[in-house]
Design a protein around this motif. Structure first.
Motif, PDB file in Angstrom:
ATOM      1  N   LYS A 232      40.790 -33.398  -5.173  1.00 16.63           N
ATOM      2  CA  LYS A 232      41.938 -32.502  -5.333  1.00 16.63           C
ATOM      3  C   LYS A 232      42.427 -32.442  -6.776  1.00 16.63           C
ATOM      4  O   LYS A 232      43.611 -32.268  -7.052  1.00 16.63           O
ATOM      5  CB  LYS A 232      43.077 -32.920  -4.400  1.00 16.63           C
ATOM      6  CG  LYS A 232      42.702 -32.818  -2.929  1.00 16.63           C
ATOM      7  CD  LYS A 232      43.860 -33.170  -2.014  1.00 16.63           C
ATOM      8  CE  LYS A 232      43.438 -33.016  -0.556  1.00 16.63           C
ATOM      9  NZ  LYS A 232      44.542 -33.347   0.392  1.00 16.63           N
ATOM     10  N   ALA A 233      41.479 -32.622  -7.690  1.00 15.62           N
ATOM     11  CA  ALA A 233      41.817 -32.513  -9.113  1.00 15.62           C
ATOM     12  C   ALA A 233      41.848 -31.061  -9.566  1.00 15.62           C
ATOM     13  O   ALA A 233      42.459 -30.721 -10.584  1.00 15.62           O
ATOM     14  CB  ALA A 233      40.801 -33.295  -9.949  1.00 15.62           C
ATOM     15  N   ALA A 234      41.162 -30.208  -8.822  1.00 22.59           N
ATOM     16  CA  ALA A 234      41.147 -28.780  -9.124  1.00 22.59           C
ATOM     17  C   ALA A 234      40.749 -28.025  -7.874  1.00 22.59           C
ATOM     18  O   ALA A 234      40.083 -28.568  -6.986  1.00 22.59           O
ATOM     19  CB  ALA A 234      40.164 -28.470 -10.260  1.00 22.59           C
ATOM     20  N   GLU A 235      41.174 -26.783  -7.784  1.00 22.76           N
ATOM     21  CA  GLU A 235      40.765 -25.911  -6.689  1.00 22.76           C
ATOM     22  C   GLU A 235      39.557 -25.110  -7.163  1.00 22.76           C
ATOM     23  O   GLU A 235      39.649 -24.369  -8.146  1.00 22.76           O
ATOM     24  CB  GLU A 235      41.902 -24.971  -6.297  1.00 22.76           C
ATOM     25  CG  GLU A 235      41.538 -24.025  -5.163  1.00 22.76           C
ATOM     26  CD  GLU A 235      42.665 -23.072  -4.795  1.00 22.76           C
ATOM     27  OE1 GLU A 235      42.394 -22.030  -4.182  1.00 22.76           O
ATOM     28  OE2 GLU A 235      43.822 -23.380  -5.158  1.00 22.76           O
ATOM     29  N   ILE A 236      38.446 -25.259  -6.502  1.00 21.47           N
ATOM     30  CA  ILE A 236      37.231 -24.528  -6.857  1.00 21.47           C
ATOM     31  C   ILE A 236      37.214 -23.240  -6.031  1.00 21.47           C
ATOM     32  O   ILE A 236      37.114 -23.287  -4.796  1.00 21.47           O
ATOM     33  CB  ILE A 236      35.965 -25.358  -6.596  1.00 21.47           C
ATOM     34  CG1 ILE A 236      36.082 -26.737  -7.272  1.00 21.47           C
ATOM     35  CG2 ILE A 236      34.740 -24.612  -7.104  1.00 21.47           C
ATOM     36  CD1 ILE A 236      36.317 -26.690  -8.772  1.00 21.47           C
ATOM     37  N   VAL A 237      37.345 -22.127  -6.706  1.00 18.95           N
ATOM     38  CA  VAL A 237      37.437 -20.829  -6.029  1.00 18.95           C
ATOM     39  C   VAL A 237      36.032 -20.265  -5.857  1.00 18.95           C
ATOM     40  O   VAL A 237      35.299 -20.070  -6.839  1.00 18.95           O
ATOM     41  CB  VAL A 237      38.323 -19.846  -6.831  1.00 18.95           C
ATOM     42  CG1 VAL A 237      38.456 -18.520  -6.096  1.00 18.95           C
ATOM     43  CG2 VAL A 237      39.695 -20.464  -7.081  1.00 18.95           C
TER      44      VAL A 237
ATOM     45  N   ILE B 263      39.295 -23.254 -10.780  1.00 17.77           N
ATOM     46  CA  ILE B 263      38.024 -23.032 -11.471  1.00 17.77           C
ATOM     47  C   ILE B 263      37.134 -22.148 -10.605  1.00 17.77           C
ATOM     48  O   ILE B 263      36.793 -22.522  -9.472  1.00 17.77           O
ATOM     49  CB  ILE B 263      37.296 -24.358 -11.753  1.00 17.77           C
ATOM     50  CG1 ILE B 263      38.207 -25.309 -12.550  1.00 17.77           C
ATOM     51  CG2 ILE B 263      35.993 -24.097 -12.512  1.00 17.77           C
ATOM     52  CD1 ILE B 263      37.639 -26.709 -12.709  1.00 17.77           C
ATOM     53  N   PRO B 264      36.779 -20.958 -11.091  1.00 14.65           N
ATOM     54  CA  PRO B 264      35.857 -20.121 -10.311  1.00 14.65           C
ATOM     55  C   PRO B 264      34.434 -20.662 -10.369  1.00 14.65           C
ATOM     56  O   PRO B 264      33.939 -21.003 -11.443  1.00 14.65           O
ATOM     57  CB  PRO B 264      35.956 -18.759 -11.005  1.00 14.65           C
ATOM     58  CG  PRO B 264      36.395 -19.063 -12.400  1.00 14.65           C
ATOM     59  CD  PRO B 264      37.227 -20.307 -12.326  1.00 14.65           C
ATOM     60  N   ASN B 265      33.803 -20.767  -9.213  1.00 17.30           N
ATOM     61  CA  ASN B 265      32.406 -21.186  -9.139  1.00 17.30           C
ATOM     62  C   ASN B 265      31.549 -19.926  -9.182  1.00 17.30           C
ATOM     63  O   ASN B 265      31.466 -19.181  -8.209  1.00 17.30           O
ATOM     64  CB  ASN B 265      32.153 -21.961  -7.846  1.00 17.30           C
ATOM     65  CG  ASN B 265      30.727 -22.482  -7.756  1.00 17.30           C
ATOM     66  OD1 ASN B 265      29.852 -22.126  -8.546  1.00 17.30           O
ATOM     67  ND2 ASN B 265      30.485 -23.336  -6.760  1.00 17.30           N
ATOM     68  N   ASN B 266      30.926 -19.708 -10.319  1.00 13.91           N
ATOM     69  CA  ASN B 266      30.147 -18.473 -10.487  1.00 13.91           C
ATOM     70  C   ASN B 266      28.712 -18.596  -9.983  1.00 13.91           C
ATOM     71  O   ASN B 266      27.858 -17.768 -10.318  1.00 13.91           O
ATOM     72  CB  ASN B 266      30.151 -18.040 -11.956  1.00 13.91           C
ATOM     73  CG  ASN B 266      29.365 -18.992 -12.839  1.00 13.91           C
ATOM     74  OD1 ASN B 266      28.987 -20.076 -12.409  1.00 13.91           O
ATOM     75  ND2 ASN B 266      29.125 -18.590 -14.075  1.00 13.91           N
ATOM     76  N   GLY B 267      28.455 -19.626  -9.177  1.00 15.07           N
ATOM     77  CA  GLY B 267      27.123 -19.771  -8.604  1.00 15.07           C
ATOM     78  C   GLY B 267      26.069 -20.242  -9.590  1.00 15.07           C
ATOM     79  O   GLY B 267      24.883 -19.968  -9.427  1.00 15.07           O
ATOM     80  N   THR B 268      26.498 -20.963 -10.614  1.00 15.01           N
ATOM     81  CA  THR B 268      25.564 -21.463 -11.604  1.00 15.01           C
ATOM     82  C   THR B 268      24.480 -22.329 -10.972  1.00 15.01           C
ATOM     83  O   THR B 268      24.718 -23.042  -9.988  1.00 15.01           O
ATOM     84  CB  THR B 268      26.310 -22.273 -12.687  1.00 15.01           C
ATOM     85  OG1 THR B 268      25.360 -22.832 -13.602  1.00 15.01           O
ATOM     86  CG2 THR B 268      27.110 -23.406 -12.074  1.00 15.01           C
TER      87      THR B 268
END
Length: 584
Positions: free
Chosen positions: A352-357, A331-336
């Motif tokens: 570790k349910a998802a990798e936050i990019v 999931i990309p973190n777009n800085g929301t």
């Protein structure tokens, strides 16, 4: 959002709340009689065609088997062939001995070869075939007819495409003496042909290829389908003529499931392709399950477009429903600035349910976020999914993987419907509405008629796909350079699909992969047009399709209507395009 966009979005929302249109195909085809008038040549044009010569003027042999049909039916087909403006045609007929047809009435007709025969369907067809002397062959049935300029146009195509060996046209049916129920076909679609016999009749084949593939074994639905699959496997090029030259006297019988299964499985075996066939979603359709050769890890890139609750529901749907477990979520973190969403990102990463990019900001483009996630995923396949979806089919990943493992496939997408079962995505048609859109967008999903079954309920080739959920093989994604980051929005999916097509890769719409779109339906409005930030780039990329038409659609449909509806007059989609109107 602008006031104009809000108005359009509200109208769109109301459309999805409207009762389903049960008018069926008759209303969709109300313009067909008018269209036929435009395609009917004037007497002076027919006379010019009769005098026209070509560099290559082959003899065309029409084969026909008559069993229980009447002499009237036989005469109708003979008259149709005699009326052709291209005169180098012969009709080779085998009549079953115990039929009601007196062959002596037809023996003296010029260019008609007719014999009486007994035996099986195969033996009858071979009796007709033995009389063939032409270099191109077409099968017809008693009572079926051709427009008088049909063979002229076929021979024109033979001369225009000298390496092609197979040609087919559109068709219709005779209903109470009137031509109705047009069957408008796409250009040759390799993967669609495994789902159904969409080519059907109006098929002309070079004798050299006819012999090379083993010929037609009998005039039956099963044997015709088998014949088509054998032709397609050997043909250098297959040309579609988008004109309804062929009229069936009566509706053709649907191939039985057991027969179709036998034919397709035999074809898979000949091509050394591992897989098996099951029934499709409607009679006469099939689904091939291709064996998964590799145990790929799938990277699922989820683009968050709503709040935390929306993303959480999509992720939980993936976890709860998906049967294929070798996947990673990125999931990309777009800085929301959404505090709840940022806390959720942290919780997902900690568990570790998802990798936050990381490394993005609110101005980061859709393509930029997808590329960084995909290139860094170290997976065999990549799914790009926008939040707001519920997974409906547990084997969705397997059903996509079995296609993207094949070297000729680009992207794969599935069917998306609203909670009240209205279609959001069933593949994309370039030019629909002036830009692109999904056939039957906003219509109640179901099995209302043959045309809807073809577009919404058939695994088929499509030029483009929507951006809500697609899969691509990582090697293909890398070799094509990923998504074009000059696009600011999700329009990059359309561009990537076109790049796949131009690289001779086929995109697939698979209705056995299904999602429910639970987010605000007005958001999908953007799917049907180029976003403001990308208009110039989008126009340059799709312009040729707007002029020439989408090859996986048909020019005889009205591009102004998301329902595949017969046009009064075929019109290039570019005339509907808002940007084109501004610059001309």
């Amino acid at each position: 959002m602008s006031k104009t966009l809000l108005t359009i979005a509200s109208i769109l929302s109301k459309m999805f709340q409207a009762p389903p249109n049960d008018s069926g195909e008759s209303q969709d085809d109300a313009n067909y009689a008018e269209l036929l008038k435009q395609y009917t040549p004037k007497p002076e044009d027919l006379e010019k065609q009769r005098k026209r010569t070509f560099p290559n003027m082959p003899l065309i042999s029409i084969m026909m088997v008559a069993t229980s049909e009447s002499e009237k039916d036989l005469q109708a087909t003979i008259d149709s062939i005699k009326s052709q403006t291209y005169a180098l045609c012969e009709l080779c007929i085998a009549v079953k001995t115990d039929s009601n047809i007196d062959i002596k009435k037809f023996e003296s007709i010029e260019n008609v070869r007719i014999v009486s025969a007994n035996g099986t369907d195969k033996e009858l067809l071979k009796a007709a075939e033995q009389q063939v002397s032409g270099s191109y062959i077409m099968l017809m049935y008693p009572g079926d007819t051709l427009m008088p300029n049909a063979m002229f146009e076929f021979v024109s195509a033979i001369n225009n495409y000298p390496i092609a060996e197979v040609f087919y046209c559109d068709e219709d049916e005779l209903v109470n003496g009137e031509r109705k129920n047009p069957k408008f076909k796409p250009d040759y679609s390799e993967d669609t042909l495994y789902s159904c016999n969409y080519i059907d009749r109006g098929l002309l084949v070079a004798r050299s290829l006819y012999d090379a593939c083993g010929g037609l074994n009998a005039a039956t639905p099963m044997e015709e389908y088998d014949y088509l699959l054998r032709l397609a496997a050997l043909a250098t090029r297959i040309i579609h003529i988008s004109r309804p030259f062929y009229t069936k006297k009566r509706k053709a019988p649907v191939i039985d499931y057991s027969d179709g299964k036998t034919v397709i499985n035999a074809n898979l075996a000949r091509k050394k392709v591992k897989g098996y066939t099951v029934s499709g979603m409607y009679n006469g359709s099939f689904r091939v399950h291709f064996s998964l050769a590799l145990k790929m890890i799938v990277g699922i890139v989820v683009i968050s477009e709503g709040d935390m609750d929306e993303l959480k529901r999509t992720l939980e749907s993936i976890e709860d429903i998906t049967t294929y477990k070798d996947y990673r979520i990125l999931i990309p973190n777009n800085g929301t600035a959404d505090v709840r969403l940022q806390r959720y990102f942290t919780a997902l990463a900690n568990n570790k349910a998802a990798e936050i990019v990381q490394g993005f900001n609110p101005k980061s483009s859709f393509a930029e976020m997808c590329n960084k996630c995909a290139f860094g995923s170290n997976t065999g396949a990549v799914v790009v999914m926008r939040s707001g979806l519920d997974v409906f089919t547990p084997d969705w990943l397997e059903s996509m993987l079995e296609f993207i493992e094949q070297p000729h496939i680009g992207m794969v997408g599935g069917k998306i419907v609203t909670p009240d079962n209205r279609i959001v995505h069933s593949g994309m048609v370039l030019g629909l509405g002036g830009w692109w859109d999904s056939p039957y967008f906003g219509e109640q999903d179901g099995f209302n008629n043959e045309r809807m079954n073809y577009f919404a309920n058939t695994i088929r080739n499509t030029t483009a796909l929507g951006s809500q959920c697609v899969m691509v093989n990582s090697s293909i994604f890398t070799s094509l350079g990923g998504f074009d980051e000059s696009f600011r929005t999700h329009n990059t999916i359309i561009e990537f699909c076109i790049r796949c097509s131009r690289a001779n890769l086929k995109n697939i719409y698979n209705p056995f992969v299904k999602f429910r779109y639970f987010a605000d339906i007005s958001r999908t409005f953007d799917e049907g047009k180029a976003a403001e930030a990308d208009i110039e780039r989008c126009y340059d990329i799709v312009r040729s399709y707007l002029i020439e038409g989408d090859p996986m659609y048909n020019a005889n449909f009205d591009y102004a209507n998301v329902k595949p509806t017969v046009a009064k007059k075929p019109t290039p989609a570019i005339l509907l395009n808002e940007h084109y109107k501004k610059i001309v």
